[in-house]
Each structure stands twice: as C-alpha cells, then as structure tokens.
Design a protein around this motif. Structure first.
Motif, PDB file in Angstrom:
ATOM      1  N   LYS A 165       1.125  -1.515   0.119  1.00 48.35           N
ATOM      2  CA  LYS A 165      -0.078   0.064   0.074  1.00 48.35           C
ATOM      3  C   LYS A 165       1.098   1.650  -0.177  1.00 48.35           C
ATOM      4  CE  LYS A 165      -2.190  -0.342   3.472  1.00 48.35           C
ATOM      5  NZ  LYS A 165      -3.259  -0.450   4.945  1.00 48.35           N
ATOM      6  N   ASP A 166       2.079   1.277   0.437  1.00 46.53           N
ATOM      7  CA  ASP A 166       2.806   2.113   1.493  1.00 46.53           C
ATOM      8  C   ASP A 166       4.623   1.863  -0.343  1.00 46.53           C
ATOM      9  OD1 ASP A 166       0.888   3.426   2.279  1.00 46.53           O
ATOM     10  OD2 ASP A 166       1.712   2.473   3.906  1.00 46.53           O
ATOM     11  N   ASN A 167       4.099   1.656  -0.739  1.00 42.86           N
ATOM     12  CA  ASN A 167       5.208   1.191  -1.978  1.00 42.86           C
ATOM     13  C   ASN A 167       6.102   2.413  -2.156  1.00 42.86           C
ATOM     14  OD1 ASN A 167       6.700   1.290  -4.653  1.00 42.86           O
ATOM     15  ND2 ASN A 167       5.365  -1.385  -3.953  1.00 42.86           N
ATOM     16  N   LYS A 168       7.398   2.783  -1.663  1.00 42.41           N
ATOM     17  CA  LYS A 168       8.129   3.904  -2.601  1.00 42.41           C
ATOM     18  C   LYS A 168       7.776   4.050  -3.824  1.00 42.41           C
ATOM     19  CE  LYS A 168      11.827   2.691   0.218  1.00 42.41           C
ATOM     20  NZ  LYS A 168      13.409   1.767   0.380  1.00 42.41           N
ATOM     21  N   ASN A 169       7.228   3.858  -4.814  1.00 43.28           N
ATOM     22  CA  ASN A 169       6.638   3.991  -6.141  1.00 43.28           C
ATOM     23  C   ASN A 169       5.543   4.626  -6.285  1.00 43.28           C
ATOM     24  OD1 ASN A 169       5.717   4.376  -9.335  1.00 43.28           O
ATOM     25  ND2 ASN A 169       7.964   3.526  -9.192  1.00 43.28           N
ATOM     26  N   ALA A 170       5.817   5.521  -6.132  1.00 39.84           N
ATOM     27  CA  ALA A 170       4.424   6.579  -6.462  1.00 39.84           C
ATOM     28  C   ALA A 170       2.927   6.061  -7.251  1.00 39.84           C
ATOM     29  CB  ALA A 170       4.014   7.800  -6.070  1.00 39.84           C
ATOM     30  N   ASP A 171       3.323   5.519  -8.422  1.00 38.57           N
ATOM     31  CA  ASP A 171       2.315   4.630  -9.190  1.00 38.57           C
ATOM     32  C   ASP A 171       2.478   3.911  -9.341  1.00 38.57           C
ATOM     33  OD1 ASP A 171       2.519   7.052 -11.159  1.00 38.57           O
ATOM     34  OD2 ASP A 171       4.300   5.873 -12.239  1.00 38.57           O
ATOM     35  N   VAL A 172       3.081   2.652  -8.116  1.00 39.69           N
ATOM     36  CA  VAL A 172       2.643   1.449  -7.763  1.00 39.69           C
ATOM     37  C   VAL A 172       1.457   1.406  -6.450  1.00 39.69           C
ATOM     38  CG1 VAL A 172       3.560  -0.881  -7.352  1.00 39.69           C
ATOM     39  CG2 VAL A 172       4.799   0.162  -8.583  1.00 39.69           C
ATOM     40  N   ALA A 173       2.023   2.226  -5.800  1.00 35.28           N
ATOM     41  CA  ALA A 173       1.287   2.457  -4.698  1.00 35.28           C
ATOM     42  C   ALA A 173      -0.181   3.202  -5.226  1.00 35.28           C
ATOM     43  CB  ALA A 173       1.919   3.635  -3.808  1.00 35.28           C
ATOM     44  N   ALA A 174      -0.262   4.161  -5.937  1.00 36.95           N
ATOM     45  CA  ALA A 174      -1.573   4.093  -6.314  1.00 36.95           C
ATOM     46  C   ALA A 174      -2.523   2.663  -6.833  1.00 36.95           C
ATOM     47  CB  ALA A 174      -1.776   5.345  -7.781  1.00 36.95           C
ATOM     48  N   PHE A 175      -2.184   1.932  -8.019  1.00 35.24           N
ATOM     49  CA  PHE A 175      -2.337   1.283  -8.174  1.00 35.24           C
ATOM     50  C   PHE A 175      -2.744   0.064  -7.275  1.00 35.24           C
ATOM     51  CE2 PHE A 175      -1.906  -3.891  -9.334  1.00 35.24           C
ATOM     52  CZ  PHE A 175      -2.632  -3.143 -10.702  1.00 35.24           C
ATOM     53  N   VAL A 176      -1.756  -0.426  -6.207  1.00 35.92           N
ATOM     54  CA  VAL A 176      -2.307  -0.962  -5.288  1.00 35.92           C
ATOM     55  C   VAL A 176      -3.881  -0.792  -4.412  1.00 35.92           C
ATOM     56  CG1 VAL A 176      -1.105  -1.516  -3.236  1.00 35.92           C
ATOM     57  CG2 VAL A 176       0.169  -2.241  -5.021  1.00 35.92           C
ATOM     58  N   ASN A 177      -3.897   0.966  -4.251  1.00 34.61           N
ATOM     59  CA  ASN A 177      -4.475   0.419  -3.479  1.00 34.61           C
ATOM     60  C   ASN A 177      -6.130   1.121  -4.236  1.00 34.61           C
ATOM     61  OD1 ASN A 177      -3.761   2.271  -0.688  1.00 34.61           O
ATOM     62  ND2 ASN A 177      -2.080   3.047  -1.492  1.00 34.61           N
ATOM     63  N   LYS A 178      -5.863   1.541  -5.272  1.00 34.25           N
ATOM     64  CA  LYS A 178      -7.270   1.382  -6.707  1.00 34.25           C
ATOM     65  C   LYS A 178      -7.722   0.141  -6.256  1.00 34.25           C
ATOM     66  CE  LYS A 178      -8.752   2.334 -10.845  1.00 34.25           C
ATOM     67  NZ  LYS A 178      -8.299   2.513 -12.289  1.00 34.25           N
ATOM     68  N   MET A 179      -6.666  -1.041  -6.751  1.00 35.03           N
ATOM     69  CA  MET A 179      -7.474  -2.622  -6.755  1.00 35.03           C
ATOM     70  C   MET A 179      -7.691  -3.488  -4.904  1.00 35.03           C
ATOM     71  SD  MET A 179      -7.095  -2.952  -9.575  1.00 35.03           S
ATOM     72  CE  MET A 179      -7.041  -2.680 -10.962  1.00 35.03           C
ATOM     73  N   LEU A 180      -7.026  -2.455  -3.971  1.00 40.95           N
ATOM     74  CA  LEU A 180      -7.652  -3.687  -2.748  1.00 40.95           C
ATOM     75  C   LEU A 180      -9.128  -3.492  -2.453  1.00 40.95           C
ATOM     76  CD1 LEU A 180      -4.971  -2.208  -0.072  1.00 40.95           C
ATOM     77  CD2 LEU A 180      -6.202  -4.629  -0.880  1.00 40.95           C
ATOM     78  N   PRO A 181      -9.579  -2.682  -2.881  1.00 41.44           N
ATOM     79  CA  PRO A 181     -10.865  -2.619  -2.136  1.00 41.44           C
ATOM     80  C   PRO A 181     -11.968  -3.915  -3.174  1.00 41.44           C
ATOM     81  CG  PRO A 181     -10.793  -0.471  -2.513  1.00 41.44           C
ATOM     82  CD  PRO A 181      -9.595  -0.900  -3.041  1.00 41.44           C
TER      83      PRO A 181
END
Length: 198
Positions: A165-181
């Motif tokens: 969720k808090d990946n250092k890469n902002a784009d990866v973190a955004a993808f993760v947080n979008k998909m989690l729900p």
C-alpha cells in the motif's frame, strides 16, 4: 573442418538455451529479465529526469510479476467456473473473476510497461498445477474445490497488496490502493459462497 565444428557447437548451445527457456515458466523468465534490468539500472525506484519514467526496485518488480500471474490465474479459474460449476453463485463469481481480473491485468500491463518491468505471458507452473487439478473435478466437488482455491488465493493476494500500500513508487502504490477494495470484496464473496456450499 574447424569452422563446421564451431558452427555445430554454436547451434547446439542455441538449441540448449531455447530448450532451457521452454522448460522455465513464464514467471521465472519474467523474473530473470527483471533481475537483469535492475542489475544494470542500480535499483532506480522513482520518476525523474525530465519526466522519463524509470524502473522499480527488484522487490516491486517481483510483486508486479506475481500480480500478473494471479490475474491470469483468476481469469482462467473464472472461465472454468463459468463453464463447469453446478452452482449459479459459483458461475456468477467466475464471471466476476474474468471481468475484474482482465481489467486489472490491462491496467497492470500499462503500469509495468511504463516502469520497464517484464511481466509473464502465461500462468506460472504452481498456479497451472492447481488449474489442472481443478479441471479434473465436476459437480459439487468442483464448486467446493474452486471456492477453496479462490478464498486461499484472495487471502494471499490481499495480504500482498496490503504490504505494498505504501510502496516507494507512487504509481505502484496508487495501483495497489485502487485495486485493494475490489480484492477484499472478492475475498468476502468467496468466503460467503464457500460457507453456503457446505
């Protein structure tokens, strides 16, 4: 005569290399390609330099490879559930897997291309073995086994996504947080369907 021996030797090595890659799963090949890239880029992990997107670190590349493997697996399992399940709820769940994981995979592949990460093109060996075993079942046994796999797989995936969720890469973190729900909803649905099948 020596030239023929050298040519024969090179041809043998080429065939050996090709055979070796055929025996490796697509996941292992993607991992190897990404390791080679990170070795040459010194683990660059962010976007810089006049807006040019750089790669991600090895751990994040491995996570993206795993996500691609999971997406392809869920699509295959979902299609199998749509075709073979005896329970309408399992069929509907399969339809949702195909739809949601195809969409997620498309987004992931765009993200990975922007980050210069190689993704697998087919399901990894471990997941393929589960698919093969499930394909031999039918009726209620298929439904229960399918939902067991779906629950276990989504529990592991939700755990992996929470770790990123808090990946250092902002784009990866955004993808993760979008998909989690969506992944959490899949897990909750899988549990409810599995309980109803008892």
């Amino acid at each position: 005569m020596k030239k023929n021996n050298v040519t024969t030797c090179l041809l043998f090595l080429f065939v050996l290399a090709c055979t070796s890659n055929q025996n490796k799963s697509s996941v292992a090949i993607a991992d190897s390609a990404n390791e080679a890239k990170t070795d040459t880029t010194k683990y660059r992990d962010t976007t810089t330099t006049a807006g040019i997107t750089m790669g991600v670190n090895d751990e994040t590349a491995r996570f993206l490879v795993d996500v691609a493997d999971v997406n392809m697996t869920e699509v295959k399992l979902g299609q199998m559930a749509k075709d073979k399940a005896s329970s309408q709820r399992v069929k509907n769940f399969g339809d949702m897997m195909v739809r949601d994981h195809t969409s997620a995979d498309n987004e992931l592949r765009t993200l990975a291309a922007n980050k210069n990460v190689t993704l697998p093109t087919s399901v990894g060996t471990d997941h393929q073995n589960k698919i093969n075993a499930l394909s031999k079942k039918s009726g209620r046994r298929f439904d229960k086994a399918c939902m067991d796999i779906m629950e276990d797989g989504h529990e592991e995936t939700v755990r992996d996504f929470n770790r990123n969720k808090d990946n250092k890469n902002a784009d990866v973190a955004a993808f993760v947080n979008k998909m989690l729900p969506t992944l959490q909803m899949h897990l909750d649905s899988a549990k409810a369907i599995k309980k109803a099948l008892r």
